[in-house]
Design a protein around this motif. Structure first.
Motif, PDB file in Angstrom:
ATOM      1  N   GLU A   8      35.070  50.700  26.557  1.00 43.65           N
ATOM      2  CA  GLU A   8      34.288  50.661  27.658  1.00 43.65           C
ATOM      3  C   GLU A   8      34.394  49.572  28.839  1.00 43.65           C
ATOM      4  O   GLU A   8      34.398  50.112  30.015  1.00 43.65           O
ATOM      5  N   LEU A   9      34.765  48.430  28.605  1.00 41.97           N
ATOM      6  CA  LEU A   9      35.137  47.468  29.344  1.00 41.97           C
ATOM      7  C   LEU A   9      36.410  47.849  30.056  1.00 41.97           C
ATOM      8  O   LEU A   9      36.600  47.354  31.408  1.00 41.97           O
ATOM      9  N   ILE A  10      37.474  47.872  29.472  1.00 32.71           N
ATOM     10  CA  ILE A  10      38.990  48.410  30.073  1.00 32.71           C
ATOM     11  C   ILE A  10      38.384  49.633  31.069  1.00 32.71           C
ATOM     12  O   ILE A  10      39.145  49.767  32.308  1.00 32.71           O
ATOM     13  N   LYS A  11      37.929  50.836  30.521  1.00 28.98           N
ATOM     14  CA  LYS A  11      37.601  52.043  31.286  1.00 28.98           C
ATOM     15  C   LYS A  11      36.793  51.549  32.711  1.00 28.98           C
ATOM     16  O   LYS A  11      37.111  52.062  33.936  1.00 28.98           O
ATOM     17  N   SER A  12      35.820  50.639  32.673  1.00 33.65           N
ATOM     18  CA  SER A  12      34.996  50.293  33.696  1.00 33.65           C
ATOM     19  C   SER A  12      35.356  49.507  34.748  1.00 33.65           C
ATOM     20  O   SER A  12      35.189  49.458  35.942  1.00 33.65           O
ATOM     21  N   MET A  13      36.459  48.388  34.227  1.00 32.36           N
ATOM     22  CA  MET A  13      36.815  47.316  35.062  1.00 32.36           C
ATOM     23  C   MET A  13      38.308  47.180  35.159  1.00 32.36           C
ATOM     24  O   MET A  13      38.968  46.493  36.015  1.00 32.36           O
ATOM     25  N   GLY A  14      38.997  47.682  34.270  1.00 35.71           N
ATOM     26  CA  GLY A  14      40.503  47.499  34.082  1.00 35.71           C
ATOM     27  C   GLY A  14      41.315  48.493  35.008  1.00 35.71           C
ATOM     28  O   GLY A  14      40.904  49.416  35.811  1.00 35.71           O
ATOM     29  N   GLY A  15      42.600  48.782  34.678  1.00 32.81           N
ATOM     30  CA  GLY A  15      43.296  49.809  35.424  1.00 32.81           C
ATOM     31  C   GLY A  15      44.753  49.041  35.672  1.00 32.81           C
ATOM     32  O   GLY A  15      45.006  47.989  36.019  1.00 32.81           O
ATOM     33  N   PHE A  16      45.762  50.065  35.324  1.00 30.29           N
ATOM     34  CA  PHE A  16      46.982  49.453  35.374  1.00 30.29           C
ATOM     35  C   PHE A  16      47.493  49.272  36.957  1.00 30.29           C
ATOM     36  O   PHE A  16      47.273  50.436  37.883  1.00 30.29           O
ATOM     37  N   GLY A  17      47.962  48.217  37.481  1.00 27.52           N
ATOM     38  CA  GLY A  17      48.671  47.988  38.851  1.00 27.52           C
ATOM     39  C   GLY A  17      47.372  47.342  39.710  1.00 27.52           C
ATOM     40  O   GLY A  17      47.374  46.254  40.040  1.00 27.52           O
ATOM     41  N   ILE A  18      46.366  48.321  39.905  1.00 26.67           N
ATOM     42  CA  ILE A  18      45.186  47.909  40.557  1.00 26.67           C
ATOM     43  C   ILE A  18      43.910  48.178  39.792  1.00 26.67           C
ATOM     44  O   ILE A  18      43.651  49.152  39.589  1.00 26.67           O
ATOM     45  N   ALA A  19      43.361  47.060  39.025  1.00 25.48           N
ATOM     46  CA  ALA A  19      42.019  47.211  38.378  1.00 25.48           C
ATOM     47  C   ALA A  19      41.227  47.636  39.153  1.00 25.48           C
ATOM     48  O   ALA A  19      40.816  47.198  40.463  1.00 25.48           O
ATOM     49  N   GLN A  20      40.023  48.258  38.535  1.00 27.34           N
ATOM     50  CA  GLN A  20      38.888  48.612  39.233  1.00 27.34           C
ATOM     51  C   GLN A  20      38.083  47.649  39.933  1.00 27.34           C
ATOM     52  O   GLN A  20      37.555  47.868  40.866  1.00 27.34           O
ATOM     53  N   ILE A  21      38.155  46.342  38.787  1.00 26.11           N
ATOM     54  CA  ILE A  21      37.378  45.113  39.611  1.00 26.11           C
ATOM     55  C   ILE A  21      37.894  44.738  40.808  1.00 26.11           C
ATOM     56  O   ILE A  21      37.229  44.222  41.680  1.00 26.11           O
ATOM     57  N   GLU A  22      39.244  44.818  40.948  1.00 21.76           N
ATOM     58  CA  GLU A  22      40.045  44.512  42.301  1.00 21.76           C
ATOM     59  C   GLU A  22      39.413  45.348  43.421  1.00 21.76           C
ATOM     60  O   GLU A  22      39.067  45.157  44.453  1.00 21.76           O
ATOM     61  N   SER A  23      39.429  46.649  43.096  1.00 20.95           N
ATOM     62  CA  SER A  23      38.943  47.745  44.282  1.00 20.95           C
ATOM     63  C   SER A  23      37.698  47.429  44.353  1.00 20.95           C
ATOM     64  O   SER A  23      37.101  47.597  45.719  1.00 20.95           O
ATOM     65  N   TRP A  24      36.657  47.121  43.510  1.00 22.21           N
ATOM     66  CA  TRP A  24      35.400  46.860  43.677  1.00 22.21           C
ATOM     67  C   TRP A  24      35.211  45.778  44.894  1.00 22.21           C
ATOM     68  O   TRP A  24      34.365  46.043  45.895  1.00 22.21           O
ATOM     69  N   LEU A  25      35.950  44.680  44.786  1.00 15.54           N
ATOM     70  CA  LEU A  25      35.868  43.674  45.623  1.00 15.54           C
ATOM     71  C   LEU A  25      36.413  43.823  46.996  1.00 15.54           C
ATOM     72  O   LEU A  25      35.834  43.650  48.192  1.00 15.54           O
ATOM     73  N   ASP A  26      37.633  44.835  46.915  1.00 21.17           N
ATOM     74  CA  ASP A  26      38.395  44.927  48.155  1.00 21.17           C
ATOM     75  C   ASP A  26      37.510  45.909  48.990  1.00 21.17           C
ATOM     76  O   ASP A  26      37.399  45.617  50.193  1.00 21.17           O
ATOM     77  N   ASP A  27      36.675  47.005  48.067  1.00 18.52           N
ATOM     78  CA  ASP A  27      35.973  47.768  49.114  1.00 18.52           C
ATOM     79  C   ASP A  27      34.343  47.628  49.394  1.00 18.52           C
ATOM     80  O   ASP A  27      33.659  48.069  49.924  1.00 18.52           O
ATOM     81  N   ASN A  28      34.028  46.394  48.863  1.00 14.77           N
ATOM     82  CA  ASN A  28      32.654  46.017  48.653  1.00 14.77           C
ATOM     83  C   ASN A  28      32.161  45.516  50.258  1.00 14.77           C
ATOM     84  O   ASN A  28      32.784  44.464  50.801  1.00 14.77           O
ATOM     85  N   LYS A  29      31.344  46.270  50.516  1.00 12.91           N
ATOM     86  CA  LYS A  29      31.029  45.971  52.531  1.00 12.91           C
ATOM     87  C   LYS A  29      30.050  44.780  52.396  1.00 12.91           C
ATOM     88  O   LYS A  29      30.279  44.086  53.382  1.00 12.91           O
ATOM     89  N   GLU A  30      29.398  44.350  51.312  1.00 16.60           N
ATOM     90  CA  GLU A  30      28.549  43.187  51.317  1.00 16.60           C
ATOM     91  C   GLU A  30      29.611  42.077  51.222  1.00 16.60           C
ATOM     92  O   GLU A  30      29.312  41.064  51.812  1.00 16.60           O
ATOM     93  N   ALA A  31      30.477  42.128  50.436  1.00 21.69           N
ATOM     94  CA  ALA A  31      31.385  41.015  50.043  1.00 21.69           C
ATOM     95  C   ALA A  31      32.586  40.732  51.298  1.00 21.69           C
ATOM     96  O   ALA A  31      32.757  39.627  51.661  1.00 21.69           O
ATOM     97  N   LYS A  32      32.943  41.863  51.894  1.00 18.96           N
ATOM     98  CA  LYS A  32      33.598  41.527  53.369  1.00 18.96           C
ATOM     99  C   LYS A  32      34.804  40.640  52.972  1.00 18.96           C
ATOM    100  O   LYS A  32      35.151  39.976  53.704  1.00 18.96           O
ATOM    101  N   ALA A  33      35.726  40.778  51.639  1.00 14.64           N
ATOM    102  CA  ALA A  33      36.822  40.020  51.536  1.00 14.64           C
ATOM    103  C   ALA A  33      37.912  39.998  52.661  1.00 14.64           C
ATOM    104  O   ALA A  33      37.982  41.148  53.177  1.00 14.64           O
TER     105      ALA A  33
END
Length: 347
Positions: free
Chosen positions: A64-89
């Motif tokens: 479950e953890l790998i499915k929700s946050m992992g990902g080969f190449g670009i992990a989902q946790i990376e995409s979450w931060l990159d796309d997060n409008k509140e964070a504005k990385a």
């Protein structure tokens, strides 16, 4: 012809397959503080994963953890931060980055640059380090313990394996098989050897031209996290009444350090020419901004804390220049010991 085909495939697949690179110099002062939302996100995902598992299957929890946050190449946790409008990385284009002059030496750098920056309690890191921590960190856990991807028999209650997860599983297992490791199954020693292999090959020098000690630091910390998920002296989950119960809150404060910052934990490069090009570009940025330091590490006083943090893995996790400064007497290298809690003992 084989090399041409491989190069063409790399061009086509470079975004998902090549490790991202980041410019820690040009816009570092714009990197937003994300500590509260990042801790919240991780704890939400941990709780959600445990809630989906109907028994105390370690395999199902990892799945479950790998499915929700992992990902080969670009992990989902990376995409979450990159796309997060509140964070504005803070992002930057290749043509405006310190890598802009490296096309001849490492053309893949143009396709992998640049991961956005954020800060955690004042420590600058790039989004790709989250993927190194969660996804690559799990690969490191696999090779450290000489185990298959998921080492327990799948329980009937375990979640179904969808295509994306199957692909990740296959790629991780393939990596674990193809890495020519002498220390497989030897805990932290295997983690460091596998990380060096990655940085010397497609994920590093052979891809973007960059050997990142900061990537290795994130891999190492990810291995620590996965090791503590359900075992060890202070696990995140314990089994109670045939269900997983979160025993302690997760905090990135335990894992993110200045070792993740490539302007402090300096990179190496595929050639002396690429090194000089990047050093000249970053040095010009520092000059324009009025930084006391003329080159990496830009905050040399922080190296002392990193030397203390990784006593058993120093030469592998911390770059040579930061090592040298960190081992000097406090009067020469500074005395800032923030974040020096040791993470370097072999497990």
């Amino acid at each position: 012809m084989r090399h041409i085909c491989i190069f063409s495939a790399m061009i086509l697949l470079s975004t998902p397959l090549l490790a991202a690179e980041a410019d820690y110099f040009t816009r570092r002062e714009d990197a937003p503080e994300v500590s509260a939302m990042l801790d919240k996100k991780m704890n939400e995902e941990l709780n959600a994963a445990a809630g989906k598992v109907k028994n105390c299957s370690v395999e199902a929890l990892r799945t479950e953890l790998i499915k929700s946050m992992g990902g080969f190449g670009i992990a989902q946790i990376e995409s979450w931060l990159d796309d997060n409008k509140e964070a504005k990385a803070t992002g930057i284009k290749f043509k405006k980055s310190i890598y802009q002059g490296t096309m001849a030496e490492a053309p893949m750098a143009a396709l992998a640059c640049c991961a956005p920056l954020a800060t955690y309690k004042g420590r600058v890191f790039s989004a790709d380090k989250l993927g190194h921590f969660l996804h690559t960190g799990f690969e490191m856990y696999v090779v450290a313990n000489d185990r298959p991807f998921l080492d327990e028999k799948r329980a009937p209650e375990a979640p179904p394996t969808d295509f994306s997860f199957s692909a990740n599983k296959a790629l991780i297992e393939q990596d674990a098989k193809t890495w020519k490791l002498k220390t497989r199954g030897q805990g932290a020693t295997a983690v460091l050897e596998a990380s060096q292999y990655q940085e010397n090959n497609l994920w590093g020098k052979m891809g973007t031209g960059v050997y990142s000690y900061a990537d290795i630091a994130a891999n190492y910390e990810g291995y620590r996290f996965w090791s503590d998920l359900t075992s060890g002296d202070n696990p995140y989950f314990v089994c109670e009444h045939s269900r997983w119960k979160q025993a302690r809150k997760f905090s990135w404060d335990e894992y993110i350090s200045d070792a993740w910052d490539e302007s402090i934990n300096c990179n190496e490069y595929v050639s002396s020419k690429m090194k000089m090009t990047v050093m000249a570009a970053s040095g010009e940025v520092l000059r324009k901004k009025g930084w006391p330091a003329k080159s990496c590490p830009i905050e040399p006083q922080k190296c002392r804390a990193l030397v203390k943090r990784y006593p058993g893995a120093l030469k592998d996790v911390i770059g040579p220049r930061c090592q040298e400064l960190g081992l000097q007497e406090p009067t020469a290298a500074g005395s800032n010991d923030e974040g020096s809690k040791s993470a370097g003992g072999a497990r």
